[in-house]
Design a protein around this motif. Structure first.
Motif, PDB file in Angstrom:
ATOM      1  N   ARG A 122      37.885  11.788  21.439  1.00 16.26           N
ATOM      2  CA  ARG A 122      38.854  11.496  22.506  1.00 16.26           C
ATOM      3  C   ARG A 122      39.529  10.145  22.241  1.00 16.26           C
ATOM      4  O   ARG A 122      40.753  10.024  22.316  1.00 16.26           O
ATOM      5  CB  ARG A 122      38.106  11.492  23.844  1.00 16.26           C
ATOM      6  CG  ARG A 122      38.938  11.680  25.050  1.00 16.26           C
ATOM      7  CD  ARG A 122      38.056  11.960  26.274  1.00 16.26           C
ATOM      8  NE  ARG A 122      37.563  13.333  26.219  1.00 16.26           N
ATOM      9  CZ  ARG A 122      36.274  13.690  26.224  1.00 16.26           C
ATOM     10  NH1 ARG A 122      35.328  12.786  26.314  1.00 16.26           N
ATOM     11  NH2 ARG A 122      35.931  14.950  26.159  1.00 16.26           N
ATOM     12  N   ILE A 169      43.486   9.237  21.446  1.00 14.83           N
ATOM     13  CA  ILE A 169      44.248   8.251  22.215  1.00 14.83           C
ATOM     14  C   ILE A 169      44.824   7.198  21.274  1.00 14.83           C
ATOM     15  O   ILE A 169      45.988   6.798  21.400  1.00 14.83           O
ATOM     16  CB  ILE A 169      43.361   7.582  23.299  1.00 14.83           C
ATOM     17  CG1 ILE A 169      42.940   8.604  24.356  1.00 14.83           C
ATOM     18  CG2 ILE A 169      44.054   6.382  23.925  1.00 14.83           C
ATOM     19  CD1 ILE A 169      44.077   9.217  25.148  1.00 14.83           C
ATOM     20  N   TRP A 197      44.726  18.501  32.752  1.00 12.98           N
ATOM     21  CA  TRP A 197      44.317  17.590  33.816  1.00 12.98           C
ATOM     22  C   TRP A 197      43.494  18.263  34.891  1.00 12.98           C
ATOM     23  O   TRP A 197      42.491  18.871  34.558  1.00 12.98           O
ATOM     24  CB  TRP A 197      45.525  16.827  34.374  1.00 12.98           C
ATOM     25  CG  TRP A 197      45.131  15.449  34.875  1.00 12.98           C
ATOM     26  CD1 TRP A 197      45.314  14.980  36.136  1.00 12.98           C
ATOM     27  CD2 TRP A 197      44.488  14.379  34.166  1.00 12.98           C
ATOM     28  NE1 TRP A 197      44.828  13.685  36.246  1.00 12.98           N
ATOM     29  CE2 TRP A 197      44.319  13.292  35.048  1.00 12.98           C
ATOM     30  CE3 TRP A 197      44.034  14.241  32.868  1.00 12.98           C
ATOM     31  CZ2 TRP A 197      43.722  12.094  34.682  1.00 12.98           C
ATOM     32  CZ3 TRP A 197      43.444  13.050  32.499  1.00 12.98           C
ATOM     33  CH2 TRP A 197      43.295  11.988  33.399  1.00 12.98           C
ATOM     34  N   CYS A 238      44.515  14.456  28.246  1.00 15.61           N
ATOM     35  CA  CYS A 238      45.095  13.199  28.682  1.00 15.61           C
ATOM     36  C   CYS A 238      46.543  13.448  29.100  1.00 15.61           C
ATOM     37  O   CYS A 238      47.167  14.424  28.683  1.00 15.61           O
ATOM     38  CB  CYS A 238      45.002  12.127  27.600  1.00 15.61           C
ATOM     39  SG  CYS A 238      45.758  12.558  26.034  1.00 15.61           S
ATOM     40  N   TRP A 295      43.208   9.121  30.841  1.00 15.08           N
ATOM     41  CA  TRP A 295      42.219  10.072  30.365  1.00 15.08           C
ATOM     42  C   TRP A 295      40.862   9.729  30.937  1.00 15.08           C
ATOM     43  O   TRP A 295      40.663   8.664  31.500  1.00 15.08           O
ATOM     44  CB  TRP A 295      42.191  10.097  28.835  1.00 15.08           C
ATOM     45  CG  TRP A 295      41.645   8.855  28.196  1.00 15.08           C
ATOM     46  CD1 TRP A 295      40.375   8.651  27.741  1.00 15.08           C
ATOM     47  CD2 TRP A 295      42.357   7.632  27.929  1.00 15.08           C
ATOM     48  NE1 TRP A 295      40.255   7.379  27.215  1.00 15.08           N
ATOM     49  CE2 TRP A 295      41.461   6.738  27.315  1.00 15.08           C
ATOM     50  CE3 TRP A 295      43.664   7.207  28.158  1.00 15.08           C
ATOM     51  CZ2 TRP A 295      41.818   5.455  26.929  1.00 15.08           C
ATOM     52  CZ3 TRP A 295      44.025   5.924  27.772  1.00 15.08           C
ATOM     53  CH2 TRP A 295      43.113   5.071  27.162  1.00 15.08           C
TER      54      TRP A 295
END
Length: 162
Positions: A29, A33, A70, A113, A132
């Motif tokens: 993750r 990002i 989301w 995210c 996120w």
């Protein structure tokens, strides 16, 4: 006696394996990002604006199998124009693992995210916001900022402003 010792050792092994899986998902993750923030900064350097979805509304970052992310994996949509801009720079990673637990709604889960252009004077995206969740409380958000901990999740955001 031997059976109870074996059971205890098996429990320890399962817990350790689960912790390793959580760390692995969080590392992936953060890597995603980092890719996005790097691309956004490169795009800003090249175009004097961040990738502009034409709105200040939220958009998914990534290419999701159902084009949504989301809240429970259904509340925010992808945008083809944004994905086309980003696709020029990177393959679009998508984190389709659900992370559960929000303070006001512990049954709610989060996927992926999200991104929005915060400021668009004269149609130019001058600042952005990426958000996120990380699995587990008090996790490092890398370049982001911990906003809060919610039922064993860490809520992160990365914001730029001029």
């Amino acid at each position: 006696m031997v059976i109870s010792i074996i059971g205890f050792l098996a429990t320890l092994a399962v817990v350790a394996l689960n912790n390793a899986r959580v760390k692995s998902r969080n590392s992936k993750r953060l890597a995603n990002i980092k890719q996005y923030t790097t691309v956004f900064e490169l795009a800003y350097d090249q175009n004097s604006e961040y990738p502009n979805p034409g709105t200040t509304g939220w958009r998914c970052l990534g290419d999701y199998s159902d084009n949504k992310c989301w809240y429970d994996g259904t509340s925010v949509s992808e945008q083809a124009a944004l994905n086309n801009i980003l696709d020029d720079w990177i393959d679009l990673p998508a984190d389709e693992n659900l992370i559960c637990g929000y303070a006001n709604n512990p049954g709610r889960c989060y996927e992926g995210c999200i991104y929005r252009c915060v400021s668009r004077p004269n149609g130019v995206c001058e600042s952005l916001d990426i958000r996120w969740f990380m699995e587990g409380s008090n996790q490092s958000c890398g370049a982001g900022t911990i906003v809060g901990n919610y039922n064993s999740c860490t809520y992160c955001k990365y914001i730029t402003s001029l």
